[in-house]
Scaffold this motif. Structure first.
Motif, PDB file in Angstrom:
ATOM      1  N   PRO A 148      -4.454   6.449   2.739  1.00 37.20           N
ATOM      2  CA  PRO A 148      -3.338   5.841   1.986  1.00 37.20           C
ATOM      3  C   PRO A 148      -2.531   6.918   1.269  1.00 37.20           C
ATOM      4  CG  PRO A 148      -5.333   5.716   0.717  1.00 37.20           C
ATOM      5  CD  PRO A 148      -5.729   6.340   2.031  1.00 37.20           C
ATOM      6  N   LEU A 171       0.840  -1.189   0.000  1.00 42.90           N
ATOM      7  CA  LEU A 171       0.000   0.000   0.000  1.00 42.90           C
ATOM      8  C   LEU A 171       0.878   1.243   0.000  1.00 42.90           C
ATOM      9  CD1 LEU A 171      -2.853   1.209   0.231  1.00 42.90           C
ATOM     10  CD2 LEU A 171      -2.583   1.165   2.710  1.00 42.90           C
ATOM     11  N   VAL A 199      -5.235  -0.702  -3.107  1.00 43.93           N
ATOM     12  CA  VAL A 199      -4.479  -1.816  -3.669  1.00 43.93           C
ATOM     13  C   VAL A 199      -5.407  -2.893  -4.219  1.00 43.93           C
ATOM     14  CG1 VAL A 199      -2.408  -1.473  -2.291  1.00 43.93           C
ATOM     15  CG2 VAL A 199      -4.268  -2.890  -1.392  1.00 43.93           C
TER      16      VAL A 199
END
Length: 300
Positions: free
Chosen positions: A138, A36, A92
């Motif tokens: 993220p 990630l 992801v």
């Protein structure tokens, strides 16, 4: 004899374009899951209504995404409307049911050529802005573009999803590749490799970057070096294969020009006919090109 082999190579390449659309095929074979945030600029682009098609893309700045020109044209060689596109970033695993962001405008290179695959590049302008969080949770960030020549045999990475509609999807995959010597690649593709193109090969024959999900990025030394364009093989060949990418460094000025465009290209005809971005309707287009190519060769 060499000329005959070259003609058959063109026919085989076009047949593979047709065959690739008859059943889903992943972008990465033999890759490993990407962590990630390892490729914070990589995005998944969903195409069509319903969203059954797919291409990769790369974040350029808060308003623009880079992808392949072949991703933004349909099977009838028409520019797709911006409403046909949506993208997801900072993930992801691609979930087609998760919220996505729409595309406002589509700028394809006016000289994209489906017969030579030259200028296979497009810029998408997004609705609103892409947020780059200070705390990467993220991680979402623009790519740093490659502006130098990457030597032959350099180690690089390609990334992409094995996305298929209504199928549980694998995490984002990365695959190590080597920059293939230009002379050898040009021989493999019978002189098709232009200066604006670059060839890569996986280190293992059964690993591969496959055709249907174009538009993703090739990264060398951490910089976006290429856009996946076309190639031969999909991990099953026992002979030499390679994937061809559009070199970003050749188009940096054109990319910058798209950032300040005020026009809004509408769906429909384009200055050059193009190959569609993964649609089943590409069968019609590719078959027509194959027929025309064979007829041209026969008449010579």
């Amino acid at each position: 004899m060499a000329d005959t082999r070259g003609r058959w190579l063109i026919a085989v390449l076009l047949l593979q374009v047709v065959a690739a659309q008859t059943e889903p095929s992943p972008l990465i074979i033999g890759g490993s899951p990407a962590a990630l945030g390892a490729f914070p600029a990589h995005v998944g682009i969903h195409i069509g209504q319903p969203q059954t098609l797919f291409c990769g893309g790369t974040i350029l700045n808060t308003n623009h995404i880079l992808t392949a020109g072949s991703c933004v044209l349909d099977g009838q060689n028409m520019l797709r409307g911006a409403a046909q596109f949506a993208f997801r970033s900072g993930v992801v695993i691609i979930d087609a049911n998760a919220p996505s962001v729409g595309i406002d405008r589509v700028f394809v290179h006016p000289l994209y050529n489906p017969f030579t695959f030259e200028n296979d590049i497009a810029v998408l302008r997004v609705f609103g802005t892409i947020n780059f969080p200070q705390v990467a949770t993220p991680n979402v960030a623009p790519a740093e573009l490659q502006d130098r020549i990457v030597p032959e045999n350099s180690a690089c990475q390609v990334v992409g999803w094995n996305w298929q509609p209504n199928v549980a999807n694998q995490a984002l995959q990365q695959l190590g590749v080597l920059v293939h010597p230009r002379v050898a690649c040009n021989n493999l593709f019978n002189g098709m490799i232009q200066n604006s193109m670059l060839c890569v090969q996986p280190t293992v024959q059964t690993q591969a970057l496959c055709l249907p999900n174009r538009g993703g990025g090739l990264y060398c030394n951490g910089r976006l070096t290429g856009i996946v364009s076309f190639g031969l093989g999909c991990g099953a060949n026992t002979t030499e294969t390679a994937t061809v990418v559009t070199q970003v460094r050749y188009y940096q000025q054109w990319i910058l020009q798209q950032f300040v465009r005020n026009d809004n290209p509408q769906a429909g005809t384009t200055p050059m006919p193009g190959i569609g971005g993964g649609s089943a309707s590409l069968l019609v287009s590719a078959a027509a090109i194959l027929f025309a190519t064979i007829m041209m060769l026969v008449m010579r």
